[in-house]
Design an enzyme around this catalytic site. Structure first.
Site: not given
Length: 287
Positions: A204, A230-232
């Site tokens: 994040g 998100l960001d995965e």
């Protein structure tokens, strides 16, 4: 007159006997010569098999549709996911950026040096900061503002620009906006992001502040494919640098920029050279 061209064959399938023999026989029978081959199995009994082959072939671009149709017959019994790419056809790339220029500058510089196998077709930004930088390199620049009230219009503009310019791959060079699901689905495993932390730590916003607050002794950067979480998305490349208790958040950001730019460059380079195979939420990277 025949002109020898190089191609890349990527294969992903359940591991079983005979895969290498079948692929090698196919290439030989269709006039191709193997130049380089890499393979990996997660488990030879019930695992998954991955292969990357560079090969030469007379008039590959002309014969590519015929070759693909023929390989589908070989691939079917093994339930292969596969692709055949002509190296001479460079992917068309769009770069998204916001206000931080270090990753954008790195990509443009590497491209100018001939170290990225691509055509940088355009740069899109939600600010006007990089117009001069981009256009001085001979790359078209598009300013698409994004606010809470104009996200739908911005997404429509992005789609239009990318489609009109026949974009294959999107690179997020510190683009600080959430990518809408429609765009992610259209460019599945073709959107690469650089996150300024060593994922899965500090997902994040403001990861350097998070790292400082936690008192970490190393910081890093992660290049990954973008998915709906998100960001995965599947991680392509990561690297780190050591820090000390003397560093404040500004110091972390300054040192982190060097890691971010080289990690993004490596990930983009490997992707463009067809060295990455996505398997679930992981990647196989043939370096």
């Amino acid at each position: 007159m025949n002109q020898t061209e190089k191609g890349i064959l990527l294969v992903s399938c359940p591991d079983t006997e005979g895969i290498v023999a079948a692929v090698s026989t196919f290439l030989f029978s269709n006039g191709a010569n193997i130049v380089h081959s890499d393979q990996h199995s997660t488990d030879p009994v019930q695992g998954h098999f991955f292969m990357r082959i560079e090969f030469s072939h007379p008039n590959l671009l002309e014969k590519l549709p015929e070759l693909e149709a023929a390989f589908a017959v070989t691939a079917s019994p093994f339930s292969m996911q596969w692709s055949i790419t002509a190296i001479s056809k460079k992917p068309r790339v769009a770069i998204f950026a916001t206000k931080e220029d270090h990753c954008l500058q790195e990509l443009i510089w590497r491209w100018q040096l001939g170290e990225l196998h691509a055509e940088i077709a355009l740069v899109i930004s939600n600010h006007n900061h990089f117009r001069e930088l981009t256009e001085s390199a001979g790359i078209p620049f598009y300013h698409v503002p994004v606010t809470k009230d104009t996200k739908a219009e911005a997404t429509a503009a992005h789609f239009s620009i990318l489609e009109e310019n026949r974009i294959d791959t999107v690179i997020l060079a510190r683009y600080m906006q959430i990518i809408p699901e429609q765009l992610i689905q259209r460019y599945q495993n073709e959107i690469i992001n650089i996150h300024h932390s060593f994922l899965p730590a500090f997902i994040g916003g403001k990861p350097y502040q998070q790292a400082f607050d936690r008192g970490v002794k190393i910081i890093g950067a992660t290049a990954h494919y973008v998915n709906e979480q998100l960001d995965e998305g599947p991680i392509i490349e990561q690297d780190i640098t050591r820090i000390t208790h003397r560093y404040n958040v500004t110091d972390l950001k300054r040192h982190g920029k060097d890691i971010e730019r080289i990690v993004l460059y490596r990930a983009v380079k490997w992707h463009l050279e067809k060295r990455v195979i996505v398997h679930g939420n992981k990647t196989i990277v043939f370096q």
